[in-house]
Enzyme design. Structure first.
Site, PDB file in Angstrom:
ATOM      1  N   THR A  29       4.110  -3.627   5.778  1.00  0.00           N
ATOM      2  CA  THR A  29       2.793  -3.987   6.329  1.00  0.00           C
ATOM      3  C   THR A  29       1.930  -4.725   5.296  1.00  0.00           C
ATOM      4  O   THR A  29       0.934  -5.346   5.650  1.00  0.00           O
ATOM      5  CB  THR A  29       2.025  -2.726   6.750  1.00  0.00           C
ATOM      6  OG1 THR A  29       1.766  -1.950   5.562  1.00  0.00           O
ATOM      7  CG2 THR A  29       2.814  -1.874   7.731  1.00  0.00           C
ATOM      8  N   ARG A  34       1.538  -0.453  -2.354  1.00  0.00           N
ATOM      9  CA  ARG A  34       1.546  -1.426  -1.274  1.00  0.00           C
ATOM     10  C   ARG A  34       2.789  -1.235  -0.407  1.00  0.00           C
ATOM     11  O   ARG A  34       3.918  -1.284  -0.900  1.00  0.00           O
ATOM     12  CB  ARG A  34       1.531  -2.841  -1.860  1.00  0.00           C
ATOM     13  CG  ARG A  34       1.231  -3.879  -0.793  1.00  0.00           C
ATOM     14  CD  ARG A  34       0.911  -5.189  -1.428  1.00  0.00           C
ATOM     15  NE  ARG A  34       2.109  -5.797  -1.974  1.00  0.00           N
ATOM     16  CZ  ARG A  34       2.342  -7.089  -1.988  1.00  0.00           C
ATOM     17  NH1 ARG A  34       1.446  -7.916  -1.518  1.00  0.00           N
ATOM     18  NH2 ARG A  34       3.445  -7.573  -2.496  1.00  0.00           N
ATOM     19  N   ASP A  63       2.644  -1.752 -17.484  1.00  0.00           N
ATOM     20  CA  ASP A  63       3.862  -1.810 -18.310  1.00  0.00           C
ATOM     21  C   ASP A  63       3.521  -1.988 -19.772  1.00  0.00           C
ATOM     22  O   ASP A  63       4.135  -1.373 -20.643  1.00  0.00           O
ATOM     23  CB  ASP A  63       4.748  -2.981 -17.856  1.00  0.00           C
ATOM     24  CG  ASP A  63       5.554  -2.636 -16.618  1.00  0.00           C
ATOM     25  OD1 ASP A  63       5.638  -1.439 -16.268  1.00  0.00           O
ATOM     26  OD2 ASP A  63       6.086  -3.563 -15.985  1.00  0.00           O
TER      27      ASP A  63
END
Ligand code: URA
Length: 209
Positions: free
Chosen positions: A108, A104, A203
């Site tokens: 933006t 991401r 994770d």
């Protein structure tokens, strides 16, 4: 609009609860994810077409059902999708495998592609995209956009946990894509985590937290 199937099998629900517990180790988390992925794969392939083939049993000849030869593509949405991949491949070993990597952009907030490698002839395949967490749905929807640009037409989405917001986003962007999940949780929190959820799936499976 295609449906959302929640696999409420007791074994899946039990294993998912073990995965959610914060004490669950990385090794145990990975093992459980692999096991659950097979139940989810079983469900997502339920409607694959069958045809008949003549075989000989030790007793007699028979017309027996076999998969109709529709080719399959499994697409892992990086990185957490890889945790689902091996289990699904054990059930459908002849599937071709692809990878979509998106991150991401913090300015933006739009997903940016950093890796894309998928099998050819996606237009002739059943394409199963896998990602454990359907959270905001933004990256999943963007990954499906890319798969459609590459020719995929029959796409299904397999996840472990979904948020109502992620389902709504996917159904708005891709009403033709059916979703199979082990559970739909309450909501997203302010930083986009599924609640109650299980934390960061990547994770937890790779031990990077
Ligand atoms: N991705 C995760 O790994 N966990 C969440 O709760 C949401 C997105």
């Amino acid at each position: 609009m295609k449906d959302v199937t929640v696999v409420d099998h007791p074994l899946v629900q039990h294993k998912l609860t073990l995965m959610r517990r914060k004490e669950t180790s990385t090794a145990e988390f990975r093992r459980l994810l692999r096991e659950i992925s097979q139940f989810l794969a079983y469900e997502i392939t339920r409607e694959l077409p069958l045809t008949k083939r003549t075989i000989d049993t030790p007793l007699q000849e028979m017309e027996a059902p076999v998969l109709a030869g529709k080719k399959l593509a499994l697409i892992s949405i990086l990185r957490a999708g890889n945790g689902l991949l091996d289990g699904v491949l054990e059930l459908i070993p002849s599937a071709r495998v692809g990878f979509v990597g998106l991150y991401r952009d913090e300015e933006t907030l739009k997903p940016v592609e950093y890796y894309f490698k998928v099998p050819d002839s996606l237009n002739e395949r059943v394409t199963i995209a896998v990602d454990p967490m359907l959270a905001t749905g933004n990256s999943s929807a963007a990954a499906i956009d890319k798969l459609k640009e590459a020719g995929a037409t029959d796409i299904r989405f397999l996840c472990l946990l979904a948020a109502p917001e992620g389902i709504a986003r996917m159904q708005e962007a891709h009403p033709d894509v059916s979703i199979v999940t082990a559970a739909v949780d309450e909501r997203l929190n302010e930083v986009g985590y599924i609640v109650p959820g299980l934390g960061d799936a990547g994770d937890r499976m790779f031990g990077t937290k």
